[in-house]
Enzyme design. Structure first.
Site, short mmCIF file in Angstrom:
data_model
loop_
_atom_site.label_atom_id
_atom_site.label_comp_id
_atom_site.label_asym_id
_atom_site.label_seq_id
_atom_site.Cartn_x
_atom_site.Cartn_y
_atom_site.Cartn_z
N LYS A 70 5.76 -5.46 10.61
CA LYS A 70 4.55 -5.83 9.88
C LYS A 70 3.97 -7.18 10.28
CE LYS A 70 5.28 -3.04 5.72
NZ LYS A 70 5.28 -3.02 4.25
N ASP A 106 -0.64 -3.39 1.14
CA ASP A 106 0.56 -3.54 0.32
C ASP A 106 0.30 -4.35 -0.95
OD1 ASP A 106 2.49 -2.07 1.69
OD2 ASP A 106 3.02 -3.74 3.01
N GLY A 131 12.88 -12.25 -0.93
CA GLY A 131 12.48 -11.67 0.34
C GLY A 131 11.10 -12.14 0.76
N ARG A 160 11.87 -18.73 7.01
CA ARG A 160 10.87 -17.70 6.74
C ARG A 160 10.23 -17.91 5.37
NH1 ARG A 160 12.37 -11.47 7.80
NH2 ARG A 160 13.84 -11.80 6.09
N LEU A 225 10.80 -3.10 -4.97
CA LEU A 225 9.90 -2.44 -4.03
C LEU A 225 10.54 -1.26 -3.32
CD1 LEU A 225 7.89 -5.34 -2.33
CD2 LEU A 225 7.67 -4.37 -4.62
N GLY A 248 9.54 1.22 -6.59
CA GLY A 248 8.59 1.07 -5.50
C GLY A 248 7.71 2.27 -5.21
#
Length: 293
Positions: A70, A106, A131, A160, A225, A248
């Site tokens: 992604k 999303d 996440g 990240r 999710l 999700g």
């Protein structure tokens, strides 16, 4: 039946065996009588550039993008929507006149599912996100755009999480954003209005819980999710704790519907898409259960 006139769509990821997207979109095409087909395409990370470069030549009309592509797929595209640019991830590609244009559905899919199933408004809420990958990025940015009061981000890859927080700070400067390490998880989970699992943890039967459910307050809404299984261990444990839970599947359906509408210009048949998703997930779970017996 696939014919010479059939328009081809697909989803790229690796691994791809778990995806319910082909069943969802093929059901939508069938419900509207469209001469289209949707295929799962396993693409290893090292082959992503070559695979995406060949899409237009193959006559593919549209594409979904899933784990682990992604974020990295952005460099392979001709254009990226403003929304996808803010998020820093793409989950939908439309191919128009040979140009590959990236979008992200999303975030909006998440918000629609939260309002529909969670019966809660993001406005002013304290949200903890586990996440910071592609899905976590979409959820975090969209939550900020919807007026969240504060975002707390954790990722086992600390840089990240820090990159995501910095990107949000630039794009939504009025939003309070923090990055936490593992030793601060208990404290922050215990103060969350909404806890979101945006990691793949929970997809496999042997996955351990990311958190201790005892850390949760009963007033906290937990959104996992993961859509397969429909009821994850985190959801079960959170419900036993007294929390409201959302899985999700609703997000999967809504983001898929938004992709479908981008490609076709037609309103997505949500009921047909949900039914197809539930059937394929139940079938996969039955297979897993029979293997375990």
């Amino acid at each position: 039946m696939i014919k010479g006139t059939t328009k081809i769509f697909g989803v790229i990821g690796f691994p791809i065996e778990h995806t319910a997207s082909p069943a969802i979109h093929n059901a939508a095409f069938a419900a509207l009588g469209l001469d289209c087909a949707y295929l799962p395409l396993a693409v290893r990370p090292e082959n992503l550039g070559r695979a995406v470069a060949g899409l237009s030549s193959l006559g593919i009309i549209g594409l979904n993008v899933t784990i682990p592509h992604k974020e990295t797929v952005i460099a392979c595209l001709d254009e990226v929507s403003e929304e996808a640019r803010r998020i820093g991830a793409v989950n939908t590609v439309a191919i128009r006149s040979g140009k590959l244009i990236g979008y992200n559905t999303d975030g909006k899919g998440f918000v629609q599912a939260l309002k529909e199933e969670g019966k809660i408004d993001i406005q002013g809420r304290r949200i903890v996100i586990l996440g910071a990958g592609g899905a976590g990025r979409a959820v975090a940015v969209q939550s900020g755009l919807e007026g969240a009061g504060e975002l707390i981000i954790f990722d086992k890859i600390a840089p990240r999480a820090k990159r995501l927080a910095a990107d949000i700070g630039r794009n939504i400067p009025q939003l309070r954003v923090g990055v936490i390490s593992w030793d601060k998880i208990k404290f922050n989970v215990g103060k969350a209005d909404i806890l979101i699992n945006a990691t793949p943890v929970g997809m496999n039967a042997g996955d351990k819980l990311l958190i201790d459910p005892e850390w949760l307050l009963p007033r906290t809404l937990v959104f996992d999710l993961v859509y397969n299984p429909q009821e994850t261990r985190l959801m079960q444990a959170s419900r036993e704790r007294g929390c409201s839970v959302v899985g999700g599947l609703g997000m999967l359906i809504h983001q898929g519907a938004l992709s479908f509408e981008l490609w076709t210009g037609k309103e997505a048949p949500l009921d047909a898409m949900r039914k197809a998703a539930e059937e394929v997930i139940n079938s996969q779970q039955s297979t897993v259960n029979s293997r375990e017996r």
